[in-house]
Design a protein around this motif. Structure first.
Motif, PDB file in Angstrom:
ATOM      1  N   LEU A   1       7.941   9.437 -13.716  1.00  0.00           N
ATOM      2  CA  LEU A   1       9.211  10.205 -15.268  1.00  0.00           C
ATOM      3  C   LEU A   1      10.160   9.605 -15.026  1.00  0.00           C
ATOM      4  CD1 LEU A   1       7.845  13.174 -14.294  1.00  0.00           C
ATOM      5  CD2 LEU A   1       9.737  13.857 -14.800  1.00  0.00           C
TER       6      LEU A   1
ATOM      7  N   LEU B   1      18.600   8.676 -14.811  1.00  0.00           N
ATOM      8  CA  LEU B   1      19.510   8.659 -15.139  1.00  0.00           C
ATOM      9  C   LEU B   1      20.510   8.097 -15.358  1.00  0.00           C
ATOM     10  CD1 LEU B   1      19.549  12.668 -14.219  1.00  0.00           C
ATOM     11  CD2 LEU B   1      19.443  12.217 -16.497  1.00  0.00           C
ATOM     12  N   GLY B   2      20.574   7.040 -13.644  1.00  0.00           N
ATOM     13  CA  GLY B   2      21.318   6.204 -13.655  1.00  0.00           C
ATOM     14  C   GLY B   2      21.887   4.930 -14.810  1.00  0.00           C
ATOM     15  N   LEU B   3      20.190   4.628 -14.912  1.00  0.00           N
ATOM     16  CA  LEU B   3      19.612   3.520 -15.920  1.00  0.00           C
ATOM     17  C   LEU B   3      20.750   4.131 -17.887  1.00  0.00           C
ATOM     18  CD1 LEU B   3      18.203   1.182 -16.730  1.00  0.00           C
ATOM     19  CD2 LEU B   3      16.535   2.378 -17.196  1.00  0.00           C
TER      20      LEU B   3
ATOM     21  N   LEU C   1      13.914  10.166 -10.803  1.00  0.00           N
ATOM     22  CA  LEU C   1      15.278  10.861 -11.659  1.00  0.00           C
ATOM     23  C   LEU C   1      16.329  10.621 -11.241  1.00  0.00           C
ATOM     24  CD1 LEU C   1      13.590  14.354 -10.951  1.00  0.00           C
ATOM     25  CD2 LEU C   1      13.066  13.100 -13.056  1.00  0.00           C
ATOM     26  N   ILE C   2      16.977  10.430 -10.865  1.00  0.00           N
ATOM     27  CA  ILE C   2      18.679   9.280 -10.474  1.00  0.00           C
ATOM     28  C   ILE C   2      18.539   8.536 -11.068  1.00  0.00           C
ATOM     29  CG2 ILE C   2      20.372   9.511  -9.222  1.00  0.00           C
ATOM     30  CD1 ILE C   2      19.605  12.635  -9.003  1.00  0.00           C
ATOM     31  N   VAL C   3      17.640   7.493 -10.666  1.00  0.00           N
ATOM     32  CA  VAL C   3      17.735   6.653 -11.307  1.00  0.00           C
ATOM     33  C   VAL C   3      17.724   6.049 -12.800  1.00  0.00           C
ATOM     34  CG1 VAL C   3      16.520   3.864 -10.920  1.00  0.00           C
ATOM     35  CG2 VAL C   3      16.612   5.520  -8.947  1.00  0.00           C
TER      36      VAL C   3
ATOM     37  N   LEU D   1      13.477  -0.558  -8.140  1.00  0.00           N
ATOM     38  CA  LEU D   1      14.138   0.248  -7.995  1.00  0.00           C
ATOM     39  C   LEU D   1      13.050   1.332  -6.980  1.00  0.00           C
ATOM     40  CD1 LEU D   1      17.530   0.423  -9.185  1.00  0.00           C
ATOM     41  CD2 LEU D   1      16.537   0.044  -7.070  1.00  0.00           C
TER      42      LEU D   1
ATOM     43  N   MET E   1       8.198  16.158  -8.986  1.00  0.00           N
ATOM     44  CA  MET E   1       8.304  15.321  -7.713  1.00  0.00           C
ATOM     45  C   MET E   1       7.147  14.938  -6.803  1.00  0.00           C
ATOM     46  SD  MET E   1      11.983  14.969  -8.523  1.00  0.00           S
ATOM     47  CE  MET E   1      12.513  14.993  -5.973  1.00  0.00           C
TER      48      MET E   1
ATOM     49  N   LEU F   1       6.912  11.264  -5.813  1.00  0.00           N
ATOM     50  CA  LEU F   1       6.753  10.159  -5.345  1.00  0.00           C
ATOM     51  C   LEU F   1       5.623  10.305  -3.867  1.00  0.00           C
ATOM     52  CD1 LEU F   1      10.267  12.099  -4.306  1.00  0.00           C
ATOM     53  CD2 LEU F   1       9.705  10.180  -5.288  1.00  0.00           C
TER      54      LEU F   1
ATOM     55  N   LEU G   1      13.170  -3.703 -13.489  1.00  0.00           N
ATOM     56  CA  LEU G   1      14.601  -3.140 -12.959  1.00  0.00           C
ATOM     57  C   LEU G   1      14.492  -1.799 -12.090  1.00  0.00           C
ATOM     58  CD1 LEU G   1      17.138  -3.721 -11.401  1.00  0.00           C
ATOM     59  CD2 LEU G   1      17.746  -2.380 -12.912  1.00  0.00           C
TER      60      LEU G   1
ATOM     61  N   PHE H   1      11.879   0.292  -3.331  1.00  0.00           N
ATOM     62  CA  PHE H   1      13.233   0.990  -2.862  1.00  0.00           C
ATOM     63  C   PHE H   1      13.365   2.438  -2.272  1.00  0.00           C
ATOM     64  CE2 PHE H   1      14.652  -2.843  -3.987  1.00  0.00           C
ATOM     65  CZ  PHE H   1      15.496  -3.288  -2.813  1.00  0.00           C
ATOM     66  N   LYS H   2      11.686   3.167  -3.271  1.00  0.00           N
ATOM     67  CA  LYS H   2      12.032   4.345  -3.118  1.00  0.00           C
ATOM     68  C   LYS H   2      13.111   5.098  -3.440  1.00  0.00           C
ATOM     69  CE  LYS H   2       7.939   4.111  -0.312  1.00  0.00           C
ATOM     70  NZ  LYS H   2       7.435   3.276  -1.331  1.00  0.00           N
ATOM     71  N   ALA H   3      14.517   4.625  -4.434  1.00  0.00           N
ATOM     72  CA  ALA H   3      15.313   5.703  -4.899  1.00  0.00           C
ATOM     73  C   ALA H   3      14.644   6.796  -5.858  1.00  0.00           C
ATOM     74  CB  ALA H   3      16.000   5.133  -5.757  1.00  0.00           C
ATOM     75  N   ASN H   4      15.342   7.756  -5.887  1.00  0.00           N
ATOM     76  CA  ASN H   4      14.589   8.926  -6.292  1.00  0.00           C
ATOM     77  C   ASN H   4      14.573   8.867  -8.143  1.00  0.00           C
ATOM     78  OD1 ASN H   4      15.230  11.104  -8.373  1.00  0.00           O
ATOM     79  ND2 ASN H   4      15.811  12.448  -6.663  1.00  0.00           N
TER      80      ASN H   4
END
Lengths: 298, 367
Positions: free
Chosen positions: A31, A90-92, A86-88, A77, A294, A298, A73, A81-84
């Motif tokens: 996503l 939005l962080g981007l 959606l948060i990644v 991630l 989700m 994942l 990147l 690194f199995k990061a979330n």
């Protein structure tokens, strides 16, 4: 009337290209909420390079390179690194908004806008007529939609790509390198977002100002869902969103008292909520279990 | 595998430290005076009484929202619509206050807060109901509701509640009567601090001492097991959606009746999203949420202070917030992921017709 269609197409092209990017990512099971950030970085790098070099090819090329790196990147991630996701994403988008605003001051010493001396070529400018104002990337969007349709519906790679999203475990069992497909689709997405960003800054306004994307990346994300992940559907949804944008601006000028433009601009989001709910209901009627985003990612 | 609590706490701290180093490195490469920036950050967040006031002013909305959002996350629902819920809460409470200007403050303000809280909860229940009744993804719908609320606020500030005597570019609403305000422009007052203390205490009691808190944790950990134990998971889901929306609505009302005294287009951008990061960093513990909220509040205060003392643009520290978001879930999300997997496994069991019919209906109604 033709003029309004042209205005809609102009407003829609960045959303359209970004939506195709989001479609590839989501088909592979990711996503992509970083579309907004990639739009911003593409727009900034293209404009900055155009100003410094005066070459439109270098400008678009530099935007593509930067966006490919950012997409890499994102991929690392999310997959390693199995990061979330959606948060990644939005962080981007947040980082890119901050970084482009920062770079605007650091490189150009202004918090307002930077003007580019050159813009994207307009293939029909010599011919004249109502289509003369359209940039080359609007025509490219039509072509890229057809290419996307062909890749997804007519090639083995497209089928595997979709398998990565709809059932990653089955795809893995069948020997599909899911992570590599995800990287490939994110890279294609980075490229498309670079084009979208270049269109945003270099097609009509020929300038970059802070936060120029103004949520178009999120509109593209919504268009992917509303269009049901199908290339044609996504494109139609993106053009609809772009038209709502153009119409919202138009209605601000024409009949502000009758209908506040904000309500026109709400349409895309409300339509997306309705479309998602309707899809789920239809799936339930058919006896399928709707997948949650989700779990799919994942 | 048993996880060492020390390690769990060290990860978010490490992520934040690494992001700080990275961003400061970017500033150094760009030719800014790093020493001045670091000194300015400290001065602007904890260096003086005024700086602490600013820090607490921004920690308050983060804390209120993150406490609510944390409950939803704990139950396994990824409600990211706090920004929109905050906006409608602020709009609703402000409308009450402006419509009833002459009323006694002791009556009007509680009514206004009740309306704000209720509107926030309702705004959150839209994705909540779509999720628990239909199975529509709450991540996407709550995000969409944010954008609708942003436009709603824009309309309210430029249309119905627009200030008559506003001359500036930014559209604002009429200011509230001074008697209704809970704090002055600094955004810190005994009333608000007591409110925050009550909320933290309430959250501690709710999660640790009540049946509902236990149910929330059980549903988050394993919804099927929770069903078998007689917990109605979809009802717990609706409750956490309502609670997190109510908290965000309260934060909006606090903003309107506290520091702002009115509203303007796009106020407190990113607070809703920052609160999500706060909740994830804090891993949903109320006391940890308080600490994380103060930290990010300090960062926010520094962001506003820095452009005054250094030539660094405000966007520079926005970049820091984004960078923290990029890395933070690298450590925080395995928890959420496990829950999602448990639910996926639960559905697989559901499809094979394993549970009795009555339970299956309940399970599938939860999506």
């Amino acid at each position: 009337m033709v003029d309004f269609v042209v205005t809609c197409l102009q407003a829609a092209t960045p959303i359209w290209l970004a939506a195709l990017a989001g479609m590839f990512a989501q088909r592979s099971g990711i996503l992509h909420l970083g579309l907004e950030g990639l739009l911003l970085s593409g727009a900034f790098v293209a404009t900055a390079t155009a100003i410094r070099t005066g070459s439109i090819l270098l400008a678009v090329g530099a935007a593509i390179v930067v966006n490919l790196l950012l997409s890499l990147l994102f991929w690392v991630l999310v997959t390693h690194f199995k990061a979330n996701v959606l948060i990644v994403g939005l962080g981007l988008s947040m980082s890119a908004a901050g970084a482009t605003g920062f770079a605007l001051v650091a490189f150009f010493d202004t918090e307002a806008a930077i003007q580019s001396p050159i813009g994207l070529p307009r293939p029909l400018a010599g011919v004249g007529g109502p289509l003369a104002g359209l940039s080359v990337l609007t025509f490219a969007a039509f072509a890229l939609t057809w290419v996307s349709w062909w890749v997804i519906r007519r090639t083995r790679a497209g089928l595997r790509l979709s398998a990565c999203g709809s059932d990653p475990f089955a795809a893995r069992s069948a020997g599909v390198p899911v992570d590599l497909y995800r990287m490939a689709s994110l890279q294609v997405g980075g490229l498309l977002c670079a084009l979208a960003g270049a269109e945003l800054s270099l097609a009509q306004v020929r300038s970059f100002s802070d936060n120029i994307a103004q949520g178009r990346g999120y509109l593209a994300f919504a268009a992917v869902l509303l269009g049901g992940l199908a290339p044609i559907g996504v494109s139609v949804a993106a053009v609809f969103f772009g038209s709502a944008l153009a119409f919202g601006i138009q209605s601000q000028l024409d009949f502000n008292d009758v209908l506040p433009p904000q309500f026109v601009l709400m349409l895309p989001y409300a339509a997306t909520i309705a479309a998602i709910s309707a899809t789920v209901v239809v799936k339930r009627r058919r006896g399928e279990q709707p997948t949650l985003v989700m779990e799919r990612t994942l | 595998m048993r996880q060492l609590p020390k390690l769990a706490a060290a990860r978010p701290v490490g992520v934040i430290a690494a992001s700080l180093l990275l961003v400061v490195g970017i500033f150094a490469v760009s030719g800014y005076d790093v020493g001045a920036i670091v000194a300015g950050t400290v001065d602007g967040s904890v260096g003086s009484a005024a700086a602490w006031t600013q820090t607490i002013r921004w920690a308050i909305p983060l804390l209120i929202i993150a406490l609510g959002v944390g409950l939803a996350f704990q139950a396994g629902y990824f409600n990211i619509g706090a920004q929109g819920q905050m906006y409608v809460g602020a709009i609703g409470s402000l409308a009450v206050g402006l419509a009833w200007r002459d009323g006694p403050a002791l009556v009007v303000v509680p009514c206004a807060f009740a309306v704000g809280i209720a509107l926030g909860a309702l705004w959150s229940l839209v994705p909540g109901l779509l999720r628990t009744r239909l199975g529509a993804d709450e991540v996407v719908t709550s995000l969409m509701m944010n954008f609708i609320a942003v436009l709603l606020l824009e309309w309210v500030c430029t249309g119905p509640l627009k200030s008559r005597d506003g001359t500036g570019q930014a559209a604002t609403t009429d200011p509230l009567p001074a008697g209704f305000r809970l704090s002055d422009g600094s955004g810190v007052s005994p009333t608000l601090l007591v409110l925050c203390a009550l909320l933290v205490a309430g959250a501690v009691i709710l999660t640790g001492r009540t049946r509902l808190g236990l149910e929330i944790r059980l549903v988050g950990r394993n919804p099927v097991m929770a069903q078998w134990m007689g917990i109605r998971a979809s009802r717990v889901g609706l409750v956490v959606f309502a609670l997190s929306g109510a908290a965000a609505g309260l934060a909006g009302a606090v903003e309107a009746y506290g520091p702002s005294g009115g509203l303007r287009v796009g106020f407190s951008p990113q607070v809703g999203f920052m609160a999500v990061i706060v909740a994830l960093v804090a891993a949903f513990g109320p006391i940890r949420t308080l600490l994380a909220a103060v930290f990010f509040g300090a960062l926010r205060a520094a962001t506003i202070y820095l452009p005054i003392v250094s030539d660094l643009p405000q966007a520079g520290l926005d970049m820091l917030n984004g960078t923290v978001a990029l890395w933070i879930t690298v450590s925080a999300v395995p928890v959420l992921l496990k829950r999602r997997r448990a639910r996926a496994a639960a559905r697989a069991g559901d499809q094979s017709g394993e549970p009795a019919r009555r339970d299956r209906e309940v399970v599938s109604s939860r999506g």
